[in-house]
Write a protein that holds these residues in place. Structure first.
Motif, mmCIF file in Angstrom:
data_model
loop_
_atom_site.group_PDB
_atom_site.id
_atom_site.type_symbol
_atom_site.label_atom_id
_atom_site.label_comp_id
_atom_site.label_asym_id
_atom_site.label_seq_id
_atom_site.Cartn_x
_atom_site.Cartn_y
_atom_site.Cartn_z
ATOM 1 N N GLY A 151 7.865 4.222 -4.850
ATOM 2 C CA GLY A 151 6.783 4.635 -5.739
ATOM 3 C C GLY A 151 6.826 6.110 -6.072
ATOM 4 N N TRP A 152 7.079 6.943 -5.053
ATOM 5 C CA TRP A 152 7.148 8.392 -5.261
ATOM 6 C C TRP A 152 8.325 8.764 -6.159
ATOM 7 C CZ3 TRP A 152 4.240 12.610 -4.616
ATOM 8 C CH2 TRP A 152 4.858 13.850 -4.668
ATOM 9 N N SER A 153 9.502 8.196 -5.881
ATOM 10 C CA SER A 153 10.696 8.548 -6.661
ATOM 11 C C SER A 153 10.597 8.059 -8.099
ATOM 12 C CB SER A 153 11.958 7.984 -5.999
ATOM 13 O OG SER A 153 11.922 6.576 -5.947
ATOM 14 N N TRP A 213 0.788 -1.228 0.000
ATOM 15 C CA TRP A 213 0.000 0.000 0.000
ATOM 16 C C TRP A 213 0.828 1.291 0.000
ATOM 17 C CZ3 TRP A 213 -4.202 0.138 -2.227
ATOM 18 C CH2 TRP A 213 -5.212 -0.793 -2.049
ATOM 19 N N PRO A 214 1.882 1.418 0.812
ATOM 20 C CA PRO A 214 2.648 2.675 0.751
ATOM 21 C C PRO A 214 3.215 2.980 -0.634
ATOM 22 C CG PRO A 214 3.163 1.499 2.767
ATOM 23 C CD PRO A 214 2.344 0.557 1.924
ATOM 24 N N GLY A 215 3.632 1.954 -1.371
ATOM 25 C CA GLY A 215 4.114 2.178 -2.735
ATOM 26 C C GLY A 215 3.015 2.692 -3.637
ATOM 27 N N ALA A 216 1.829 2.107 -3.507
ATOM 28 C CA ALA A 216 0.689 2.567 -4.301
ATOM 29 C C ALA A 216 0.316 3.994 -3.928
ATOM 30 C CB ALA A 216 -0.502 1.633 -4.078
ATOM 31 N N TRP A 217 0.431 4.343 -2.639
ATOM 32 C CA TRP A 217 0.156 5.728 -2.231
ATOM 33 C C TRP A 217 1.104 6.695 -2.927
ATOM 34 C CZ3 TRP A 217 0.675 4.768 3.751
ATOM 35 C CH2 TRP A 217 -0.354 3.891 4.184
#
Length: 303
Positions: free
Chosen positions: A169-171, A42-46
């Protein structure tokens, strides 16, 4: 010994029909308990969703899901290799494949290599910057199994590890680690501390007997307000991340469903009831979804 399916498995039927040895390998990687890879995912998808990539980068989200399954499995295998001695002393873990002897240590290392190869395939789908960010996580991952021996807050270290996908995910979606990505990551760390403290309630008595440390033991009778504080800090950090993208009080409304869910977890938590704690812990898969939806709304409507 033939591996037993532990009480908190969720796919008893599916894993149960496998022959004994493949079943042992599946249990070793916790394939019977998908909640682990879901919480890692989930944090990666966020991170992707908050960077406006929920639609355009749907393929990245799928790759992150595959990577979460493989690397969570690899992490569990590594953790059990390190902890096999302790696992034999704890009622809930003494039937794990390595602790029970269903899988040899050599076979476990080979299985770990296979899972890491799957993770490598996922890594190669990322740009160089995100690859470097992902590879840096290997150091805290390798150290995690030892944290319960040297700190009363191994849940904080787990938060560092289990939230790392937010940075990946953000980077990958933005090409940098500028704000608000780090705020999203910091909020996830607090979220992990909260839900893993709930999970640790199942083992408080056994952990005390064998000398394993945990936030659940430290908090003791204050576990409910302790979890509430970590959830509140997580919400505040996520709110700050949203504010970075769109300084409008309306963006904070997107976090309201998750806030209500966390309030329900804390209000209904029965620390002495292992089944209750396990149910509240598992409900964080829905909390992850609620935050994902909030990230989509804020990401797609930010200026």
């Amino acid at each position: 010994m033939e591996p037993e399916i532990v009480p908190d498995t969720q796919y008893r039927g599916l894993v149960g029909i496998l022959p004994a040895y493949p079943r042992a390998l599946a249990l070793l990687a916790r394939f019977d308990r998908p909640i682990g890879w879901q919480l890692l995912f989930w944090p990666g998808a966020w991170g992707v969703a908050l960077a406006k990539g929920a639609v355009e980068r749907w393929d990245l989200i799928l790759w992150l899901a595959l990577g979460s399954i493989a690397m969570r499995g690899a992490g569990c295998v590594y953790n059990d290799i390190v902890d096999r001695g302790l696992d034999r002393q704890v009622a809930r873990t003494r039937n794990r494949p390595l602790a029970s002897g269903a899988v040899s240590v050599k076979a476990a290392w080979l299985w770990l290599a296979v899972l890491c190869l799957v993770g490598l395939v996922v890594l190669l789908q990322l740009h160089l910057y995100a690859q470097i960010v992902a590879l840096i996580s290997l150091a805290p991952v390798a150290a995690y199994p030892f944290m319960k021996r040297i700190t009363w807050w191994p849940q904080a270290w787990l938060g560092i590890v289990f939230s790392w996908a937010a940075l990946v995910g953000w980077s990958e979606a933005t090409g940098s680690l500028m704000m608000p990505g780090p705020l999203l990551y910091a909020g996830s760390i607090c979220w992990v501390i909260g839900y893993d403290t709930i999970y640790a309630l199942q083992d408080v008595e056994d952990d005390a007997l064998v000398g394993v440390r945990s936030s659940a033991r430290v908090l003791g009778s204050r576990v409910r307000p302790g979890v509430a504080i970590f959830y509140a800090i997580a919400l505040a950090l996520w709110g700050a991340a949203f504010w970075q993208l769109r300084p409008d009080w309306l963006v904070l409304v997107a976090l309201l469903p998750a806030a209500v869910h966390f309030a329900w977890q804390v209000a209904t938590l029965a620390p002495a009831d292992g089944a209750n704690a396990l149910h509240r812990f598992r409900s964080n898969r829905y909390a992850g979804l609620l935050i994902f939806l909030a990230c989509i709304v804020v990401g797609q409507t930010s200026f």
